[in-house]
Design an enzyme around this catalytic site. Structure first.
Site, mmCIF file in Angstrom:
data_model
loop_
_atom_site.group_PDB
_atom_site.id
_atom_site.type_symbol
_atom_site.label_atom_id
_atom_site.label_comp_id
_atom_site.label_asym_id
_atom_site.label_seq_id
_atom_site.Cartn_x
_atom_site.Cartn_y
_atom_site.Cartn_z
ATOM 1 N N LYS A 167 16.522 21.577 -10.502
ATOM 2 C CA LYS A 167 15.888 20.305 -10.839
ATOM 3 C C LYS A 167 16.737 19.346 -11.637
ATOM 4 C CE LYS A 167 11.759 19.642 -11.282
ATOM 5 N NZ LYS A 167 10.341 19.669 -11.477
ATOM 6 N N SER B 275 15.665 21.525 -15.806
ATOM 7 C CA SER B 275 14.505 22.332 -16.144
ATOM 8 C C SER B 275 14.994 23.650 -16.710
ATOM 9 C CB SER B 275 13.671 22.560 -14.888
ATOM 10 O OG SER B 275 12.904 23.733 -15.042
ATOM 11 N N GLU C 251 10.359 8.367 -16.937
ATOM 12 C CA GLU C 251 9.044 8.986 -17.187
ATOM 13 C C GLU C 251 8.559 8.703 -18.596
ATOM 14 O OE1 GLU C 251 8.624 13.144 -15.961
ATOM 15 O OE2 GLU C 251 10.207 12.790 -14.508
ATOM 16 N N HIS D 135 0.825 -1.222 0.000
ATOM 17 C CA HIS D 135 0.000 0.000 0.000
ATOM 18 C C HIS D 135 0.853 1.263 0.000
ATOM 19 C CE1 HIS D 135 -3.165 -2.857 1.206
ATOM 20 N NE2 HIS D 135 -2.276 -3.304 2.064
#
Ligand code: ARG
Length: 465
Positions: free
Chosen positions: A290, A284, A297, A163
């Site tokens: 970043k 970025s 992804e 979970h």
């Protein structure tokens, strides 16, 4: 791409009284993408011609002329000199027309006892068979990278989750081998699908077979097919082999996507479990701090694309009456893109997985914060004779106390622990340490570092064979 005939209907015969519109020509043409099958198309044609010659349907001179012409065509295609024509619709007609230009009547005889229907089915199978072999090698490289991580990090402790909540401590190596197990099944599926890809449709002709005395076994042998498609209607029409393959690829991508999701989470500062080499990340344009995990992804995103191809192929097939229908021309782009996507993804992942740097301290801290050894405390009491439900309750109270004090279970004093149950003695500290929890799970499939090492060694041997 040229338009060497003024109009496509010139490629057919006097049967047609009017030319197709430019739109219809473009709409029905597949040469823009099926030229990818050129080499296997030539390979199939040569095997067919050899058989025609062997059974006496083609003279030796004609066969030799065809061989010579095809050699020229192959060279032209490989060097990019070949002029593809949209008016000639597809790869098959383009090559046949060029052959006839080069060698005359011999070229026109090649299509004896054959149709583009069994020709294209043969091409796809030849092409796909080779691609399956490449994908299986790439899967193997990825599996080896996972095994190497497992070997190096059998003793690295991380929280195992259920979970997405910290559950029990596990070995990072064990976690890597879970993915190896998924990709191992993917490989089995590909190997199994390959058996059904590797059958020869040629000889089915348009749909019903042919009245010429052909020798299908001979062609199968030349092309390395294990068996014949044994019903001509089925041979030219079904693409279930491509669907099966794509389904296996959708599962590969699904497994890749699950791994991607974990890598993405682990890379966030909240987890901080891993670092990924910079070559798999980008920055970025606006936020200088970043570092984004672009490759995982994108892989997660491309999974949707392959799943889409699977649905496209299933849908393509479902309404088709026997035998061949032009619908089937639509099988190629989804299939090609599936292969391209899976190949690139596996290649990137083999390299990326090898480059994962587990952050050992952050993982261990997360185990302690998550009270991941609570189950072990319960098991300890059970082994001393307490019913499991009672043990569960005693441990729940101990965890509550640790939460209130803001410490881990192993930081509670013996007196405190004994207040939850008098059966607790000072050997409990072995059990509460994550190392103890791992070592205790020492059976096949368990997370003990010892088991992880055994499993990794076994897989390494298997994969290096
Ligand atoms: N380009 C076609 C395909 O990919 C080849 C077979 C065409 N056959 C036909 N009867 N029109 O399916």
């Amino acid at each position: 791409m040229t338009n060497s005939l003024n109009n496509k209907n010139e490629a057919w015969s006097g049967r047609f009284a009017e030319p197709v519109s430019e739109l219809v020509q473009r709409y029905t043409a597949s040469v823009g993408f099926d030229q990818r099958l050129a080499e296997v198309d030539i390979q199939g044609s040569l095997a067919h011609a050899e058989m025609l010659c062997h059974v006496g349907l083609l003279s030796t001179e004609d066969f030799q002329a065809i061989e010579k012409g095809m050699a020229t065509i192959l060279e032209d295609i490989r060097s990019g000199r070949f002029e593809w024509s949209v008016a000639l619709e597809d790869v098959h007609l383009n090559i046949e027309k060029r052959l006839t230009d080069l060698v005359g009547d011999a070229g026109k005889r090649l299509h004896t006892a054959r149709s583009r229907n069994d020709q294209v089915a043969t091409d796809i199978r030849l092409w796909l068979r080779a691609e399956i072999d490449v994908i299986r090698l790439e899967l193997k490289a990825l599996r080896l990278a996972l095994v190497s991580q497992a070997e190096a990090h059998a003793d690295t402790i991380m929280p195992g989750f259920t979970h997405l909540q910290v559950a029990q401590p596990i070995s990072f190596g064990h976690h890597m081998l879970a993915y190896e197990a998924m990709f191992a099944r993917d490989d089995e599926r590909l190997a199994d699908a390959r058996r059904r890809v590797n059958r020869l449709p040629l000889g089915a002709a348009a749909l019903a077979g042919t009245s010429y005395p052909i020798d299908r076994e001979r062609v199968a042998k030349t092309l390395g097919f294990e068996a014949l498609c044994e019903n001509s209607l089925d041979a030219v029409s079904d693409r279930d082999f491509a669907i099966e393959f794509t389904a296996a690829c959708a599962l590969i991508m699904t497994h890749i996507s699950r791994l991607s999701e974990e890598l993405i989470l682990w890379m966030t500062s909240r987890y901080g479990f891993i670092k990924l080499p910079d070559r798999f990340c980008t920055g970025s344009s606006i936020m200088p701090q970043k570092k984004n995990p672009d490759v995982p992804e994108l892989a997660r995103g491309k999974t949707g694309r392959v799943n889409g191809h699977l649905v496209a192929l299933l849908t393509l097939m479902k309404g088709q009456p026997l035998a061949y229908n032009k619908d089937n021309q639509e099988d190629k782009e989804p299939l090609f893109d599936t292969v391209d996507t899976v190949r690139d993804t596996l290649k990137a992942f083999a390299d990326m997985v090898a480059g994962i740097e587990p952050q050992v301290d952050a993982m261990r801290a997360a185990v302690l914060e998550g009270y991941a050894t609570a189950t072990d405390l319960a098991d300890y009491l059970v082994k001393k004779g307490l019913p499991f439900r009672d043990a569960h309750e005693a441990v729940a109270l101990a965890v509550r106390q640790a939460v209130e004090k803001g410490c881990s279970l192993e930081n509670l004093s013996l007196a405190e622990l004994q207040s939850f149950h008098p059966l607790i003695e000072d050997d409990i500290y072995m059990v509460l340490r994550p190392e103890g929890a791992l070592e205790a799970r020492d059976h096949v499939g368990g997370t003990a570092p010892n088991q992880v090492r055994l499993q990794a060694a076994k897989l390494k041997k298997l994969l290096s064979a």
